[in-house]
Scaffold this active site. Structure first.
Site, PDB file in Angstrom:
ATOM      1  N   GLU A 111       0.855  -1.182   0.000  1.00 42.72           N
ATOM      2  CA  GLU A 111       0.000   0.000   0.000  1.00 42.72           C
ATOM      3  C   GLU A 111       0.891   1.232   0.000  1.00 42.72           C
ATOM      4  O   GLU A 111       1.204   1.766  -1.045  1.00 42.72           O
ATOM      5  CB  GLU A 111      -0.948  -0.022   1.195  1.00 42.72           C
ATOM      6  CG  GLU A 111      -2.124   0.912   1.041  1.00 42.72           C
ATOM      7  CD  GLU A 111      -3.241   0.578   2.029  1.00 42.72           C
ATOM      8  OE1 GLU A 111      -4.134   1.404   2.175  1.00 42.72           O
ATOM      9  OE2 GLU A 111      -3.220  -0.512   2.630  1.00 42.72           O
TER      10      GLU A 111
ATOM     11  N   GLU B  20      -2.015   1.019  13.691  1.00 42.89           N
ATOM     12  CA  GLU B  20      -3.128   1.494  12.870  1.00 42.89           C
ATOM     13  C   GLU B  20      -4.465   1.230  13.550  1.00 42.89           C
ATOM     14  O   GLU B  20      -5.378   2.049  13.487  1.00 42.89           O
ATOM     15  CB  GLU B  20      -3.115   0.817  11.500  1.00 42.89           C
ATOM     16  CG  GLU B  20      -4.226   1.295  10.580  1.00 42.89           C
ATOM     17  CD  GLU B  20      -4.210   0.621   9.224  1.00 42.89           C
ATOM     18  OE1 GLU B  20      -4.806   1.171   8.285  1.00 42.89           O
ATOM     19  OE2 GLU B  20      -3.604  -0.460   9.114  1.00 42.89           O
TER      20      GLU B  20
END
Length: 761
Positions: A485, A757
């Site tokens: 990502e 996260e």
């Protein structure tokens, strides 16, 4: 008695005059210290006042600019300007010329009538001012090379100089990432250049002083170009070659001789190209380096390049080229291993003790053809084994093929990894900890804010926050540095932007990236989920993500007082608000895709709905109002009175629509979540007489979870601010000091060295 005190009074006056001397220091041009490569026609100048006298303010300033260090001919003088402005004062002289150097000084007057001496001299050097000043040609190798997994391309050029060089400046960019050498020496300390921008509309070049790298006789330039962001598969699936297939180079060197004559060395069809030891170098998968293919002295004069291939000239647009002002990606902290061990599965693993972003440096010995594979991981699994499932499709491996000789240091060139642990495969002998080092890579932002207290857990939390910023501010503000990502998610960036300005100097960093936000913004005003946008048209417009268009420019203005970013981004800000208007009915924005309060906490035993998903359209309406308010703020600063009136009217209608749709008469929200109340209160969606009761409901919700938060991406940044604003400081402290899941300190207790996260990692 009066006579006795007279000497003392005189001494005090003399001391006051001596110790309150006014001076000027820290002269910056475009936030940079004596920069080269400025392409702004009106560069912004900044300085700082120094005085030991309290409450000293600037009352006036004078700037002088010259092309000569001795200032014997003044190119521009501002004259005495009655102003307290000492940041981002624009140069006001005639047109500045490509590659020319300008020297400047400033003096000031203070509010007590004192005048400073002229400051020490500072300078800036212009880059390529006009597109027509680019004389270099884009070049590509004639070698077939159109895959992100293809070998890197090596370009070189030999040339002679027969005079003594006074100064020489190189301007370089590429399609792909480049590393440049002059006469065998690497130029600059920047890595992963030219960085990542929306290449089709904005491609940066970097500027280098190479005066001391040139010889009076034989010279050579060698440049390696790897895939980088230009053609790596970005995001998910086979999303590759987004900007092009072929690697390319554009380079020109302005050389001025001591006799006043000049010469230009530039890329053209006379250059040569080859493959080399970098067999592939890709962001997600890593790099393969074969030492058997090394070419000793390939970037130096005298190297035999008779077997190298030619190049093709290409006529790519130069109108997209612009100078780089943001902090380059550089090497920073170095970590030695804290331990080496074998996992229960028998894997050879090294722990560097800190989750970081960068790469490893390794001293390797072995037989010719030995292949050493270095894998990267952030964590171990519950059994203590090397864990890479969170990397998804990213291999995150660097492969080194030995040539049997005593070798120096191996390190990658055009990739990076996020890791704390490395796994070693293929080594024929026991690894020596002294042969392994981890090096961090991130944009070279100067530290600006510090925090420490008596609580070691809070200190570690601040450490984790700073390392989260270091790991994710690598030319663009990314969501993560390790998996497949590593994209510039707009929601992540806006949520963290105020904290970022506290920790580090991110003015130029954000100014650069926000220009890409505007460049990739769609014509209807939709702002992409990620910038640069690699997800395609239509992947945008989510509340709290797209609002990056208004939130970051305003936060940067608050932190640095720079009106320029508001001017640069103002049309983008208006365009985003107009998108929300166009997609609203009766000023109610209740359609379209939204991520909502991403990654909020919801317990499995939530049977009464206290932490139910916050209505995504309630969130959207709140951010509709917030962005409109920020646009009003910007319009006020920029003196756009008509816009202030128009958007104030719009804001009133947005809030009225919110009350009608999402609140009861008593002020209860249709979503009873922490995030709903936080956003409604933080963005002043409720009338004054309903705010305190809403804050009480927020505090009650938190208490019902035994003082735990349930907020996600959009609610968390404002949670403690709202509690403090409405008199619930004690609740905010309970949340801050909470150690059990979910909380800020839970990851700290679990050994985290960066910010997770998710609340549970």
């Amino acid at each position: 008695m009066k006579i006795k005190f007279l000497p003392l009074l005189l001494l005090m006056v003399i001391s006051l005059n001596v110790f309150s001397q006014l001076s000027v220091s820290n002269l910056l041009c475009e936030n940079l210290n004596n920069p080269i490569g400025i392409d702004q026609h009106k560069p912004k100048l900044t300085w700082q006042l120094k005085s030991s006298r309290q409450n000293t303010m600037q009352a006036a300033y004078e700037i002088k600019v010259s092309k000569a260090e001795n200032f014997n001919a003044i190119y521009w003088n501002s004259g005495k300007v009655n102003s307290d402005q000492s940041v981002y004062v624009p140069f006001g002289g005639d047109k500045l010329q490509t590659n020319h150097k300008y020297f400047w000084q400033v003096r000031v007057w203070d509010n007590y009538g004192n005048k400073s001496a002229w400051s020490n001299m500072a300078s800036w050097q212009m880059g390529i001012v006009d597109t027509t000043d680019w004389k270099a040609k884009w070049i590509e190798s004639t070698i077939t090379n159109d895959s992100s997994q293809s070998p890197a391309i090596y370009f070189r050029k030999s040339f002679n100089l027969n005079k003594k060089v006074a100064n020489a400046t190189a301007y370089i960019t590429s399609h792909g990432m480049y590393g440049a050498h002059f006469n065998g020496k690497r130029i600059g300390e920047a890595y992963l250049t030219p960085g990542w921008t929306s290449y089709t509309s904005r491609l940066q070049y970097h500027s280098y002083d190479v005066t001391n790298l040139l010889n009076t006789s034989g010279n050579a330039i060698g440049v390696t170009v790897g895939s980088g962001w230009y053609r790596t598969a970005l995001g998910w699936g086979n999303n590759k070659n987004l900007y092009g297939k072929k690697l390319g180079l554009l380079l020109q060197v302005f050389i001025t001789y001591q006799d006043g004559t000049s010469e230009l060395v530039a890329t053209d069809k006379t250059w040569q190209s080859s493959n080399g030891p970098i067999r592939s170098s890709e962001l997600y998968d890593g790099e393969v380096y074969d030492a058997n293919l090394e070419m000793a002295g390939w970037a130096a004069s005298g190297f035999d390049d008779s077997k190298w291939e030619g190049v093709n000239e290409k006529d790519y647009a130069k109108s997209v080229l612009l100078a780089a002002y943001n902090e380059p990606v550089m090497k920073h902290e170095i970590f030695k291993p804290v331990k080496i061990f074998k996992t229960p599965s028998g894997e050879q693993v090294i722990d560097f003790g800190q989750n970081l972003v960068g790469w490893e440096q390794i001293r390797l010995k072995g037989k010719k053809g030995d292949t050493i594979i270095i894998s990267h991981a952030e964590v171990l699994d519950k059994a203590g084994n090397f864990y890479t499932e969170n990397l998804r499709a990213a291999k995150a491996q660097n492969v080194y093929i030995l040539n049997g000789s005593e070798h120096g240091l191996f390190e990658p060139h055009f990739t990076f990894q996020g890791f704390r642990y490395i796994k070693i495969e293929g080594l024929k002998s026991e690894p020596d900890l002294n042969d392994f080092t981890a090096v961090t890579l991130y944009s070279a932002m100067k530290p600006t804010g510090e925090f420490s207290c008596s609580d070691s857990l809070l200190n570690q939390l601040q450490h984790n926050i700073q390392w989260g910023q270091k790991g994710n501010f690598l030319d663009v503000p990314t969501d993560c540095p390790q998996r497949d990502e590593r994209l510039g998610w707009t929601g992540d960036a806006q949520a963290f932007s105020r904290t970022a300005t506290f920790n580090m100097g991110v003015h130029n960093f954000f100014s650069k990236w926000m220009k890409d936000v505007a460049a990739d913004q769609e014509k209807d005003g939709r702002v992409p989920f990620v910038v640069p946008n690699v997800l395609g048209a239509g992947a945008g417009g989510s509340a709290g993500w797209a609002d990056v268009a208004t939130i970051i420019p305003w936060n940067v203005y608050l932190a640095y007082g720079d009106k320029q970013i508001l001017e640069d981004q103002y049309e983008s800000m208006k365009l985003w608000v107009s998108f929300m208007q166009a997609n609203s009915k009766d000023n109610l924005w209740n359609k379209g895709f939204h991520f909502g309060d991403w990654l909020f906490y919801r317990p499995f035993d939530d049977n009464d709905g206290r932490s139910a998903v916050t209505d995504k359209y309630l969130i959207a309406q709140c951010f509709f109002a917030h962005s409109t308010q920020l646009l009003i703020n910007a319009a006020n600063v920029l003196g756009k009175e008509d816009d202030v009136k128009n958007y104030n009217d719009l804001l009133a209608n947005i809030k009225a629509a919110f009350i009608k749709e999402y609140t009861t008469e008593s002020g209860r929200l249709v979503s009873g979540t922490q995030t709903a109340y936080v956003l409604a209160l933080n963005f002043d969606m409720l009338p004054d007489d309903l705010r305190q009761q809403a804050a009480a409901r927020l505090a009650e919700n938190i208490a019902s979870y035994d003082n735990h938060l349930t907020t996600g991406f959009l609610g968390t940044p404002y949670l403690c601010h709202v509690l403090s604003r409405f008199g619930y400081d004690s609740v905010a402290y309970k949340l801050l000091l909470q150690q059990s899941y979910p909380s800020w300190l839970y990851p700290v207790k679990m050994g985290a060295t960066t910010i997770w996260e998710r609340w549970d990692g």
